[in-house]
Scaffold this motif. Structure first.
Motif, short mmCIF file in Angstrom:
data_model
loop_
_atom_site.label_atom_id
_atom_site.label_comp_id
_atom_site.label_asym_id
_atom_site.label_seq_id
_atom_site.Cartn_x
_atom_site.Cartn_y
_atom_site.Cartn_z
N ILE A 67 53.71 41.98 35.65
CA ILE A 67 52.91 40.81 36.00
C ILE A 67 53.80 39.83 36.72
O ILE A 67 54.84 39.41 36.20
N ASN A 68 53.39 39.45 37.93
CA ASN A 68 54.17 38.52 38.74
C ASN A 68 53.38 37.25 38.99
O ASN A 68 52.27 37.29 39.50
N ILE A 69 53.96 36.11 38.59
CA ILE A 69 53.36 34.80 38.82
C ILE A 69 53.92 34.29 40.15
O ILE A 69 55.14 34.20 40.31
N TRP A 70 53.03 33.95 41.09
CA TRP A 70 53.49 33.59 42.44
C TRP A 70 52.55 32.59 43.09
O TRP A 70 51.48 32.31 42.60
N GLY A 71 52.99 32.09 44.22
CA GLY A 71 52.16 31.24 45.08
C GLY A 71 52.63 31.38 46.52
O GLY A 71 53.83 31.56 46.76
N ARG A 125 48.23 27.67 41.69
CA ARG A 125 48.32 26.44 42.49
C ARG A 125 48.27 26.73 43.99
O ARG A 125 49.10 26.25 44.76
N ASP A 126 47.29 27.50 44.40
CA ASP A 126 47.23 27.98 45.78
C ASP A 126 45.81 27.86 46.30
O ASP A 126 44.87 27.57 45.56
N PRO A 146 46.48 44.15 42.98
CA PRO A 146 45.61 42.98 42.85
C PRO A 146 46.33 41.75 42.31
O PRO A 146 47.32 41.86 41.58
N SER A 147 45.82 40.60 42.68
CA SER A 147 46.29 39.33 42.14
C SER A 147 45.09 38.51 41.68
O SER A 147 44.14 38.32 42.44
N ILE A 148 45.17 38.03 40.44
CA ILE A 148 44.16 37.12 39.94
C ILE A 148 44.36 35.77 40.61
O ILE A 148 45.48 35.27 40.69
N TYR A 149 43.28 35.22 41.12
CA TYR A 149 43.33 33.90 41.75
C TYR A 149 43.16 32.85 40.66
O TYR A 149 42.13 32.77 40.01
N SER A 176 46.25 27.42 37.21
CA SER A 176 47.36 27.93 36.40
C SER A 176 47.01 28.09 34.92
O SER A 176 47.87 27.97 34.06
N ARG A 177 45.78 28.39 34.62
CA ARG A 177 45.35 28.51 33.22
C ARG A 177 45.74 29.85 32.60
O ARG A 177 46.01 29.94 31.40
N THR A 178 45.75 30.89 33.40
CA THR A 178 46.01 32.24 32.90
C THR A 178 47.37 32.34 32.23
O THR A 178 47.51 32.95 31.18
#
Length: 140
Positions: free
Chosen positions: A27-31, A64-65, A82-85, A89-91
């Motif tokens: 899992i990668n958190i990104w913007g 935040r995108d 896939p990336s969850i939108y 930033s709640r996820t």
């Protein structure tokens, strides 16, 4: 255990980590606004391609995108997973004490859904491939 991670992807599809249980998940958190994320994107793409035969799944969480910039980011860097939108930033709060404090943050979940590895900041293929490979080999 892993938090419930589900939502709508940048492509408008539903993603739910529960469907990946029993497999290793990165899992990668990104913007798209994040310079270190741009630096690591080619590394993540290569990791996803090279570990897919091991049954490893990748899931991004775009925070935040705006959707247009995020989709352009994925297109420009050839990101196919896939990336969850998640503009609010709640996820990521579901990770509780391991919640991302910086972007990018990457989690590797073992087959039981536990956080087996964590990277804060941009990762490299060279450093992370052996880690993912070892986690995927557990209980294989």
């Amino acid at each position: 255990m892993t938090p419930a991670l589900k939502g709508t992807t940048l492509d408008g599809k539903h993603a739910d980590i529960a469907t990946m249980r029993g497999d290793v998940v990165v899992i990668n958190i990104w913007g798209s606004w994040c310079a270190p994320c741009r630096k690591e994107a080619p590394e993540l793409r290569k990791l996803a391609e090279k570990t897919e035969p091991l049954g490893v799944h990748f899931l991004g969480i775009d925070i935040r995108d705006n959707r247009t910039a995020a989709k352009a980011f994925e297109r420009n860097f050839g990101i196919t997973y896939p990336s969850i939108y998640d503009p609010g930033s709640r996820t990521v709060t579901g990770f509780k004490q391991l919640a991302a404090r910086a972007v990018p943050t990457t989690y590797v979940l073992d087959k039981q859904g536990r956080v087996a590895a964590l990277s804060i900041g941009p990762l490299t293929y060279q450093d992370f491939h052996p880690i993912i490979k070892d986690i995927a080999a557990e209980n294989a």
